[in-house]
Design a protein around this motif. Structure first.
Motif, PDB file in Angstrom:
ATOM      1  N   ARG A 124       0.831  -1.208   0.000  1.00  0.00           N
ATOM      2  CA  ARG A 124       0.000   0.000   0.000  1.00  0.00           C
ATOM      3  C   ARG A 124       0.868   1.262   0.000  1.00  0.00           C
ATOM      4  O   ARG A 124       0.529   2.257  -0.642  1.00  0.00           O
ATOM      5  N   GLN A 125       1.989   1.219   0.694  1.00  0.00           N
ATOM      6  CA  GLN A 125       2.859   2.386   0.727  1.00  0.00           C
ATOM      7  C   GLN A 125       3.609   2.584  -0.592  1.00  0.00           C
ATOM      8  O   GLN A 125       4.176   3.655  -0.821  1.00  0.00           O
ATOM      9  N   MET A 126       3.607   1.575  -1.435  1.00  0.00           N
ATOM     10  CA  MET A 126       4.256   1.694  -2.741  1.00  0.00           C
ATOM     11  C   MET A 126       3.247   1.889  -3.870  1.00  0.00           C
ATOM     12  O   MET A 126       3.623   1.910  -5.042  1.00  0.00           O
ATOM     13  N   THR A 127       1.969   2.012  -3.528  1.00  0.00           N
ATOM     14  CA  THR A 127       0.900   2.123  -4.515  1.00  0.00           C
ATOM     15  C   THR A 127       0.192   3.463  -4.356  1.00  0.00           C
ATOM     16  O   THR A 127      -0.134   3.873  -3.239  1.00  0.00           O
ATOM     17  N   PHE A 128      -0.038   4.130  -5.479  1.00  0.00           N
ATOM     18  CA  PHE A 128      -0.689   5.435  -5.429  1.00  0.00           C
ATOM     19  C   PHE A 128      -2.104   5.349  -4.853  1.00  0.00           C
ATOM     20  O   PHE A 128      -2.816   4.374  -5.060  1.00  0.00           O
ATOM     21  N   SER A 129      -2.485   6.409  -4.159  1.00  0.00           N
ATOM     22  CA  SER A 129      -3.855   6.577  -3.696  1.00  0.00           C
ATOM     23  C   SER A 129      -4.783   6.680  -4.923  1.00  0.00           C
ATOM     24  O   SER A 129      -4.352   7.170  -5.967  1.00  0.00           O
ATOM     25  N   PRO A 130      -6.014   6.174  -4.847  1.00  0.00           N
ATOM     26  CA  PRO A 130      -6.711   5.703  -3.654  1.00  0.00           C
ATOM     27  C   PRO A 130      -6.498   4.226  -3.342  1.00  0.00           C
ATOM     28  O   PRO A 130      -6.888   3.763  -2.280  1.00  0.00           O
ATOM     29  N   ALA A 131      -5.879   3.453  -4.255  1.00  0.00           N
ATOM     30  CA  ALA A 131      -5.670   2.034  -3.980  1.00  0.00           C
ATOM     31  C   ALA A 131      -4.656   1.830  -2.865  1.00  0.00           C
ATOM     32  O   ALA A 131      -4.703   0.831  -2.145  1.00  0.00           O
ATOM     33  N   GLY A 132      -3.721   2.785  -2.732  1.00  0.00           N
ATOM     34  CA  GLY A 132      -2.702   2.684  -1.710  1.00  0.00           C
ATOM     35  C   GLY A 132      -2.482   4.008  -1.012  1.00  0.00           C
ATOM     36  O   GLY A 132      -3.362   4.870  -1.004  1.00  0.00           O
ATOM     37  N   GLU A 133      -1.288   4.182  -0.452  1.00  0.00           N
ATOM     38  CA  GLU A 133      -0.990   5.350   0.356  1.00  0.00           C
ATOM     39  C   GLU A 133       0.164   6.181  -0.193  1.00  0.00           C
ATOM     40  O   GLU A 133       0.560   7.159   0.438  1.00  0.00           O
ATOM     41  N   ARG A 134       0.700   5.806  -1.360  1.00  0.00           N
ATOM     42  CA  ARG A 134       1.798   6.593  -1.940  1.00  0.00           C
ATOM     43  C   ARG A 134       1.268   7.943  -2.420  1.00  0.00           C
ATOM     44  O   ARG A 134       0.260   8.010  -3.137  1.00  0.00           O
ATOM     45  N   GLY A 135       1.941   8.995  -2.020  1.00  0.00           N
ATOM     46  CA  GLY A 135       1.545  10.323  -2.450  1.00  0.00           C
ATOM     47  C   GLY A 135       2.155  10.706  -3.778  1.00  0.00           C
ATOM     48  O   GLY A 135       3.181  10.154  -4.190  1.00  0.00           O
ATOM     49  N   ILE A 136       1.553  11.634  -4.457  1.00  0.00           N
ATOM     50  CA  ILE A 136       2.052  12.078  -5.753  1.00  0.00           C
ATOM     51  C   ILE A 136       3.261  12.988  -5.549  1.00  0.00           C
ATOM     52  O   ILE A 136       3.262  13.870  -4.700  1.00  0.00           O
ATOM     53  N   GLY A 137       4.295  12.727  -6.331  1.00  0.00           N
ATOM     54  CA  GLY A 137       5.523  13.521  -6.247  1.00  0.00           C
ATOM     55  C   GLY A 137       6.080  13.759  -7.635  1.00  0.00           C
ATOM     56  O   GLY A 137       7.230  13.453  -7.931  1.00  0.00           O
ATOM     57  N   ILE A 138       5.259  14.305  -8.498  1.00  0.00           N
ATOM     58  CA  ILE A 138       5.595  14.407  -9.913  1.00  0.00           C
ATOM     59  C   ILE A 138       6.757  15.350 -10.190  1.00  0.00           C
ATOM     60  O   ILE A 138       7.386  15.286 -11.246  1.00  0.00           O
ATOM     61  N   THR A 139       7.096  16.228  -9.232  1.00  0.00           N
ATOM     62  CA  THR A 139       8.241  17.113  -9.437  1.00  0.00           C
ATOM     63  C   THR A 139       9.548  16.469  -8.997  1.00  0.00           C
ATOM     64  O   THR A 139      10.593  17.113  -9.004  1.00  0.00           O
ATOM     65  N   SER A 140       9.518  15.193  -8.620  1.00  0.00           N
ATOM     66  CA  SER A 140      10.728  14.447  -8.276  1.00  0.00           C
ATOM     67  C   SER A 140      11.339  13.851  -9.546  1.00  0.00           C
ATOM     68  O   SER A 140      10.782  13.988 -10.651  1.00  0.00           O
ATOM     69  N   ARG A 141      12.458  13.149  -9.382  1.00  0.00           N
ATOM     70  CA  ARG A 141      13.086  12.509 -10.542  1.00  0.00           C
ATOM     71  C   ARG A 141      12.151  11.485 -11.179  1.00  0.00           C
ATOM     72  O   ARG A 141      12.162  11.310 -12.403  1.00  0.00           O
ATOM     73  N   ALA A 142      11.358  10.779 -10.367  1.00  0.00           N
ATOM     74  CA  ALA A 142      10.423   9.790 -10.914  1.00  0.00           C
ATOM     75  C   ALA A 142       9.449  10.418 -11.899  1.00  0.00           C
ATOM     76  O   ALA A 142       8.965   9.759 -12.816  1.00  0.00           O
ATOM     77  N   GLY A 143       9.156  11.697 -11.711  1.00  0.00           N
ATOM     78  CA  GLY A 143       8.268  12.413 -12.623  1.00  0.00           C
ATOM     79  C   GLY A 143       9.020  13.305 -13.580  1.00  0.00           C
ATOM     80  O   GLY A 143       8.422  14.188 -14.217  1.00  0.00           O
ATOM     81  N   ARG A 144      10.326  13.065 -13.698  1.00  0.00           N
ATOM     82  CA  ARG A 144      11.203  13.893 -14.550  1.00  0.00           C
ATOM     83  C   ARG A 144      11.063  15.364 -14.159  1.00  0.00           C
ATOM     84  O   ARG A 144      10.994  16.248 -14.993  1.00  0.00           O
ATOM     85  N   TRP A 145      11.036  15.594 -12.828  1.00  0.00           N
ATOM     86  CA  TRP A 145      10.967  16.947 -12.278  1.00  0.00           C
ATOM     87  C   TRP A 145       9.795  17.757 -12.857  1.00  0.00           C
ATOM     88  O   TRP A 145       9.922  18.931 -13.172  1.00  0.00           O
ATOM     89  N   GLY A 146       8.675  17.081 -12.991  1.00  0.00           N
ATOM     90  CA  GLY A 146       7.481  17.720 -13.509  1.00  0.00           C
ATOM     91  C   GLY A 146       7.335  17.625 -15.016  1.00  0.00           C
ATOM     92  O   GLY A 146       6.350  18.115 -15.570  1.00  0.00           O
ATOM     93  N   GLY A 147       8.289  16.980 -15.693  1.00  0.00           N
ATOM     94  CA  GLY A 147       8.253  16.899 -17.151  1.00  0.00           C
ATOM     95  C   GLY A 147       7.359  15.808 -17.695  1.00  0.00           C
ATOM     96  O   GLY A 147       6.970  15.851 -18.861  1.00  0.00           O
ATOM     97  N   LEU A 148       7.038  14.794 -16.872  1.00  0.00           N
ATOM     98  CA  LEU A 148       6.150  13.732 -17.337  1.00  0.00           C
ATOM     99  C   LEU A 148       4.692  14.158 -17.211  1.00  0.00           C
ATOM    100  O   LEU A 148       4.313  14.791 -16.223  1.00  0.00           O
ATOM    101  N   PRO A 149       3.885  13.791 -18.172  1.00  0.00           N
ATOM    102  CA  PRO A 149       2.445  13.991 -17.990  1.00  0.00           C
ATOM    103  C   PRO A 149       1.975  13.206 -16.767  1.00  0.00           C
ATOM    104  O   PRO A 149       2.486  12.125 -16.473  1.00  0.00           O
ATOM    105  N   ARG A 150       1.016  13.748 -16.069  1.00  0.00           N
ATOM    106  CA  ARG A 150       0.521  13.116 -14.850  1.00  0.00           C
ATOM    107  C   ARG A 150       0.101  11.666 -15.092  1.00  0.00           C
ATOM    108  O   ARG A 150       0.420  10.771 -14.293  1.00  0.00           O
ATOM    109  N   ALA A 151      -0.600  11.424 -16.184  1.00  0.00           N
ATOM    110  CA  ALA A 151      -1.093  10.067 -16.457  1.00  0.00           C
ATOM    111  C   ALA A 151       0.054   9.087 -16.643  1.00  0.00           C
ATOM    112  O   ALA A 151      -0.012   7.939 -16.183  1.00  0.00           O
TER     113      ALA A 151
END
Length: 275
Positions: A124-151
């Motif tokens: 659950r901590q590794m899965t995005f809400s609402p199925a889990g508890e991971r919060g969105i962090g799209i401005t991190s490296r995982a989101g290419r610092w905001g460069g990836l589309p949200r979807a």
């Protein structure tokens, strides 16, 4: 020096966006994937292991003094060299999961999971809400610092990241069917060393081998890739033949020790023969 044109930049960003995560690599691979553990807090071993041709690297925060900052740098270096990156977190508390996922790792191994409740909490901590508890962090490296589309950012986290638990006690493996039914769990790892320690039985014992068969059968029925760790290439081949889908072979420090010891022995043998 050739300047990077805008069209080239779009191609580069696009290739990053379409990067295949470890879960999908396993699903698409027609063979077992081989990796090794990283225990040394230095980037040179990362490049050496990539040059050697390993499919993936596991940054070991459970049994090595590797910080979040180092894991971040090693992840960037390893992925840049073509390897997938998993991290074995220090414990099952979950306090490290969000930040590691934000670094863009390809998967996480949660050690010492002993029950359905612990597996569910970790996943659950590794899965995005609402199925889990991971919060969105799209401005991190995982989101290419905001460069990836949200979807795309959310899809990658849900479909491409490996969320695996380590089963290392007899009771956990006896409950493997229930554990593997945890929603969102897409990987399992057998810790044979701790299984021997906790059970008091050697690896060759028929009871332990029956538990291994039980884990592999349960994983196969659900299409969940199973992994383990071994010491040698021959053992890795045997593990692949048995049905494991990802196998860690030795580790950076042991590989260095083996090579160094071999050279010294050759020198000693040469000296004893008057060479």
């Amino acid at each position: 020096m050739t300047m990077l044109h805008f069209c080239d930049l779009k191609t580069l960003v696009g290739s990053v966006m379409l990067r295949t995560g470890f879960a999908q690599r396993l699903a698409r691979a027609d063979r077992c994937l081989y990796g090794t553990w990283l225990k040394t807090p230095a980037l040179e071993p990362v490049e050496i292991l990539a040059d050697a041709g390993f499919d993936f690297l596991v940054i070991d925060q459970e049994h090595a003094p590797l910080t979040l900052e180092f894991a971040y740098a090693a992840t960037v270096a390893a992925q840049g060299a073509g390897m997938s990156v998993l991290v074995r977190v220090p414990d099952r508390s979950g306090s490290h999961l969000q930040r590691l996922l934000d670094t863009g790792v390809d998967g996480i191994l949660v050690p010492r999971v002993t029950s359905v409740a612990e597996a569910d909490a970790a996943v659950r901590q590794m899965t995005f809400s609402p199925a889990g508890e991971r919060g969105i962090g799209i401005t991190s490296r995982a989101g290419r610092w905001g460069g990836l589309p949200r979807a795309e950012y959310l899809r990658f986290g849900d479909e491409e990241v490996l969320r695996a638990v380590q089963l290392e006690e007899r009771a956990a493996i006896e409950a493997v069917d229930e554990i593997l039914d945890v929603a969102g769990l897409n990987g399992v790892f057998l810790g044979m060393g701790d299984l021997q320690l906790s059970s008091g039985l050697p690896e060759s014992d028929p009871v332990l081998q029956e538990l291994v068969d039980r884990l592999l059968a349960a994983a196969h029925r659900r299409g969940v890739p199973a992994g383990t760790a071994v010491a040698t290439a021959a053992q890795a081949s045997a593990a692949a033949d048995r049905g494991y889908r990802f196998v860690m072979v030795s580790n950076d420090t042991s590989l260095l020790r083996t090579a160094a010891t071999s050279v010294v022995r050759q020198l000693e043998e040469g000296a004893s023969h008057g060479v």
